[in-house]
Design an enzyme around this catalytic site. Structure first.
Site, PDB file in Angstrom:
ATOM      1  N   GLN A   1       0.973   9.621 -10.534  1.00 42.34           N
ATOM      2  CA  GLN A   1       1.936   9.958  -9.499  1.00 42.34           C
ATOM      3  C   GLN A   1       2.725  11.205  -9.903  1.00 42.34           C
ATOM      4  O   GLN A   1       3.087  11.374 -11.065  1.00 42.34           O
ATOM      5  CB  GLN A   1       2.932   8.795  -9.301  1.00 42.34           C
ATOM      6  CG  GLN A   1       2.272   7.450  -9.029  1.00 42.34           C
ATOM      7  CD  GLN A   1       1.890   7.259  -7.574  1.00 42.34           C
ATOM      8  OE1 GLN A   1       1.898   8.199  -6.798  1.00 42.34           O
ATOM      9  NE2 GLN A   1       1.572   6.047  -7.201  1.00 42.34           N
TER      10      GLN A   1
ATOM     11  N   GLY B   1       3.042  -1.114  -8.192  1.00 36.44           N
ATOM     12  CA  GLY B   1       1.917  -1.881  -8.706  1.00 36.44           C
ATOM     13  C   GLY B   1       1.965  -2.120 -10.195  1.00 36.44           C
ATOM     14  O   GLY B   1       2.430  -3.153 -10.666  1.00 36.44           O
ATOM     15  N   ARG B   2       1.494  -1.159 -10.978  1.00 38.21           N
ATOM     16  CA  ARG B   2       1.289  -1.359 -12.407  1.00 38.21           C
ATOM     17  C   ARG B   2       2.520  -1.826 -13.184  1.00 38.21           C
ATOM     18  O   ARG B   2       2.374  -2.671 -14.066  1.00 38.21           O
ATOM     19  CB  ARG B   2       0.712  -0.076 -13.014  1.00 38.21           C
ATOM     20  CG  ARG B   2      -0.766   0.113 -12.693  1.00 38.21           C
ATOM     21  CD  ARG B   2      -1.271   1.501 -13.013  1.00 38.21           C
ATOM     22  NE  ARG B   2      -0.899   2.450 -11.972  1.00 38.21           N
ATOM     23  CZ  ARG B   2      -1.331   3.714 -11.918  1.00 38.21           C
ATOM     24  NH1 ARG B   2      -2.122   4.175 -12.866  1.00 38.21           N
ATOM     25  NH2 ARG B   2      -0.965   4.508 -10.930  1.00 38.21           N
TER      26      ARG B   2
ATOM     27  N   LYS C   1       0.203  -5.604  -1.237  1.00 39.70           N
ATOM     28  CA  LYS C   1      -0.649  -4.516  -0.750  1.00 39.70           C
ATOM     29  C   LYS C   1      -2.067  -4.676  -1.279  1.00 39.70           C
ATOM     30  O   LYS C   1      -2.296  -4.723  -2.491  1.00 39.70           O
ATOM     31  CB  LYS C   1      -0.104  -3.155  -1.174  1.00 39.70           C
ATOM     32  CG  LYS C   1      -0.934  -1.992  -0.621  1.00 39.70           C
ATOM     33  CD  LYS C   1      -0.368  -0.650  -1.023  1.00 39.70           C
ATOM     34  CE  LYS C   1      -0.808  -0.204  -2.393  1.00 39.70           C
ATOM     35  NZ  LYS C   1      -2.241   0.211  -2.434  1.00 39.70           N
TER      36      LYS C   1
ATOM     37  N   THR D   1       1.428  10.755  -2.825  1.00 36.44           N
ATOM     38  CA  THR D   1       2.404  11.046  -3.887  1.00 36.44           C
ATOM     39  C   THR D   1       1.751  11.668  -5.127  1.00 36.44           C
ATOM     40  O   THR D   1       2.452  12.022  -6.076  1.00 36.44           O
ATOM     41  CB  THR D   1       3.182   9.779  -4.287  1.00 36.44           C
ATOM     42  OG1 THR D   1       2.270   8.715  -4.562  1.00 36.44           O
ATOM     43  CG2 THR D   1       4.128   9.359  -3.169  1.00 36.44           C
TER      44      THR D   1
ATOM     45  N   ASP E   1     -11.057   9.094  10.586  1.00 41.20           N
ATOM     46  CA  ASP E   1     -12.391   9.344  11.135  1.00 41.20           C
ATOM     47  C   ASP E   1     -12.218   9.777  12.588  1.00 41.20           C
ATOM     48  O   ASP E   1     -11.090   9.960  13.054  1.00 41.20           O
ATOM     49  CB  ASP E   1     -13.262   8.079  11.022  1.00 41.20           C
ATOM     50  CG  ASP E   1     -14.734   8.396  10.834  1.00 41.20           C
ATOM     51  OD1 ASP E   1     -15.271   9.219  11.621  1.00 41.20           O
ATOM     52  OD2 ASP E   1     -15.366   7.834   9.926  1.00 41.20           O
ATOM     53  N   ILE E   2     -13.311   9.893  13.318  1.00 43.20           N
ATOM     54  CA  ILE E   2     -13.199  10.249  14.731  1.00 43.20           C
ATOM     55  C   ILE E   2     -12.503   9.106  15.474  1.00 43.20           C
ATOM     56  O   ILE E   2     -12.558   7.949  15.051  1.00 43.20           O
ATOM     57  CB  ILE E   2     -14.575  10.558  15.350  1.00 43.20           C
ATOM     58  CG1 ILE E   2     -15.495   9.333  15.289  1.00 43.20           C
ATOM     59  CG2 ILE E   2     -15.217  11.760  14.652  1.00 43.20           C
ATOM     60  CD1 ILE E   2     -16.792   9.511  16.044  1.00 43.20           C
TER      61      ILE E   2
ATOM     62  N   LYS F   1      -6.086   3.417   4.747  1.00 42.03           N
ATOM     63  CA  LYS F   1      -5.961   4.852   5.049  1.00 42.03           C
ATOM     64  C   LYS F   1      -7.067   5.347   5.973  1.00 42.03           C
ATOM     65  O   LYS F   1      -7.840   6.257   5.637  1.00 42.03           O
ATOM     66  CB  LYS F   1      -5.929   5.663   3.754  1.00 42.03           C
ATOM     67  CG  LYS F   1      -4.779   5.310   2.823  1.00 42.03           C
ATOM     68  CD  LYS F   1      -4.829   6.137   1.543  1.00 42.03           C
ATOM     69  CE  LYS F   1      -3.649   5.871   0.628  1.00 42.03           C
ATOM     70  NZ  LYS F   1      -3.653   4.493   0.064  1.00 42.03           N
ATOM     71  N   LEU F   2      -7.140   4.799   7.165  1.00 42.43           N
ATOM     72  CA  LEU F   2      -8.184   5.178   8.113  1.00 42.43           C
ATOM     73  C   LEU F   2      -8.149   6.680   8.395  1.00 42.43           C
ATOM     74  O   LEU F   2      -7.088   7.292   8.519  1.00 42.43           O
ATOM     75  CB  LEU F   2      -7.996   4.417   9.427  1.00 42.43           C
ATOM     76  CG  LEU F   2      -8.078   2.890   9.362  1.00 42.43           C
ATOM     77  CD1 LEU F   2      -7.846   2.295  10.740  1.00 42.43           C
ATOM     78  CD2 LEU F   2      -9.412   2.433   8.793  1.00 42.43           C
TER      79      LEU F   2
ATOM     80  N   ASN G   1     -12.973   7.205  18.112  1.00 45.37           N
ATOM     81  CA  ASN G   1     -13.700   6.005  18.515  1.00 45.37           C
ATOM     82  C   ASN G   1     -13.965   5.082  17.332  1.00 45.37           C
ATOM     83  O   ASN G   1     -13.783   3.862  17.415  1.00 45.37           O
ATOM     84  CB  ASN G   1     -15.028   6.392  19.178  1.00 45.37           C
ATOM     85  CG  ASN G   1     -15.778   5.188  19.716  1.00 45.37           C
ATOM     86  OD1 ASN G   1     -15.284   4.472  20.587  1.00 45.37           O
ATOM     87  ND2 ASN G   1     -16.967   4.959  19.190  1.00 45.37           N
TER      88      ASN G   1
ATOM     89  N   ASP H   1      -3.625  -3.612  -7.266  1.00 45.97           N
ATOM     90  CA  ASP H   1      -4.664  -2.677  -7.697  1.00 45.97           C
ATOM     91  C   ASP H   1      -5.289  -3.178  -8.991  1.00 45.97           C
ATOM     92  O   ASP H   1      -5.089  -2.605 -10.073  1.00 45.97           O
ATOM     93  CB  ASP H   1      -4.071  -1.281  -7.869  1.00 45.97           C
ATOM     94  CG  ASP H   1      -3.509  -0.742  -6.561  1.00 45.97           C
ATOM     95  OD1 ASP H   1      -4.078  -1.072  -5.500  1.00 45.97           O
ATOM     96  OD2 ASP H   1      -2.508  -0.011  -6.594  1.00 45.97           O
TER      97      ASP H   1
ATOM     98  N   ASP I   1      -3.952  -1.499   3.021  1.00 48.50           N
ATOM     99  CA  ASP I   1      -3.827  -0.048   2.860  1.00 48.50           C
ATOM    100  C   ASP I   1      -5.209   0.587   2.737  1.00 48.50           C
ATOM    101  O   ASP I   1      -5.678   0.867   1.630  1.00 48.50           O
ATOM    102  CB  ASP I   1      -2.977   0.233   1.619  1.00 48.50           C
ATOM    103  CG  ASP I   1      -2.721   1.718   1.406  1.00 48.50           C
ATOM    104  OD1 ASP I   1      -2.797   2.471   2.395  1.00 48.50           O
ATOM    105  OD2 ASP I   1      -2.439   2.105   0.261  1.00 48.50           O
TER     106      ASP I   1
END
Length: 240
Positions: free
Chosen positions: A196, A216-217, A34, A125, A66-67, A63-64, A69, A11, A61
């Site tokens: 977090q 990460g950090r 990631k 989180t 949506d509809i 994070k999908l 299709n 990140d 990562d």
């Protein structure tokens, strides 16, 4: 139980920082990395290929959500990138989750590789019970919400979930032993929690049964990322 080495969240703001961190993480075996929204939206799919070319496997990562299709088509593109893991929001429902699984498999077939492990986001989180009740208007407890999403994910053929390590024990009660629980919200004792809320240490995550931790950090903003990574990896190995 499958147990991954700590997954390092890239990140960071630019390619120079990505390269600097990856060069400092010259451990053996190299950690999974990631790639989240910030980096991917800036550089696009080429950042995945760049990181892979440096010898790292990728957890993409995005994070999908949506509809079905649209998600299936997006997942097909992700599947063709040859990443190790990717994510989708469980809140999108079973039809969307099943569509993402199909898309990943189609994309993986195009490049002749095994499909990425698909992990469902349960509750971020950064969410706590107050936000769950007052803003999402969900009446059940946070742990029950997470457990229900885990059951939905497994029943739809997903490989695991992203959850706080604090919820791993209740998830284990309702899923099969090989179902993955990958846990962000990890902070060594010396680190700040930042944004977090449901936070544990690497050692606590190990004791709670996490298959892998995302951090990460505390690594990427450390004066010595390699040393920080090794310390965290050792702590995650121990369950005492």
């Amino acid at each position: 139980m499958i147990k991954y080495s700590p997954i390092v969240a890239l990140d960071v703001a630019n390619l120079d920082q990505v390269n600097t961190i990856l060069k400092q993480l010259d451990v053996n075996p190299r950690p999974m990395v990631k790639i989240g929204m910030e980096v991917f939206y800036h550089f696009g799919p080429r950042i995945v290929k760049h990181v892979q070319a440096m010898g790292f496997t990728v957890f993409l990562d995005l994070k999908l959500h949506d509809i079905p299709n649209t998600v299936e088509r997006a997942a097909r593109v992700i599947g063709a990138l040859g990443v190790e893991m990717t994510t989708i929001h469980a809140a999108g429902g079973s039809e969307m989750l099943a569509a993402s699984k199909r898309g990943l498999m189609q994309g993986a077939q195009e490049i002749g590789k095994a499909p990425a492990k698909l992990l469902a986001i349960t509750q971020l989180t950064s969410i706590d019970d107050q936000i769950l009740h007052n803003q999402q208007h969900i009446a059940i407890s946070l742990q029950e919400s997470v457990r229900n999403y885990a059951k939905l994910a497994e029943s739809t053929g997903l490989d695991g979930v992203i959850c706080s390590a604090l919820e791993v024990p209740v998830i284990r009660e309702v899923v099969s032993p090989d179902f993955l629980c990958i846990t962000p919200g990890i902070r060594p004792n010396s680190a700040q929690n930042g944004d977090q809320k449901r936070v544990v240490t690497p050692n606590q995550a190990a004791k709670l049964g996490s298959n892998g931790i995302v951090i990460g950090r505390p690594i990427t903003q450390s004066a010595d990322p390699k040393f920080a990574y090794k310390q965290i990896a050792e702590e995650f190995k121990e369950e005492k």
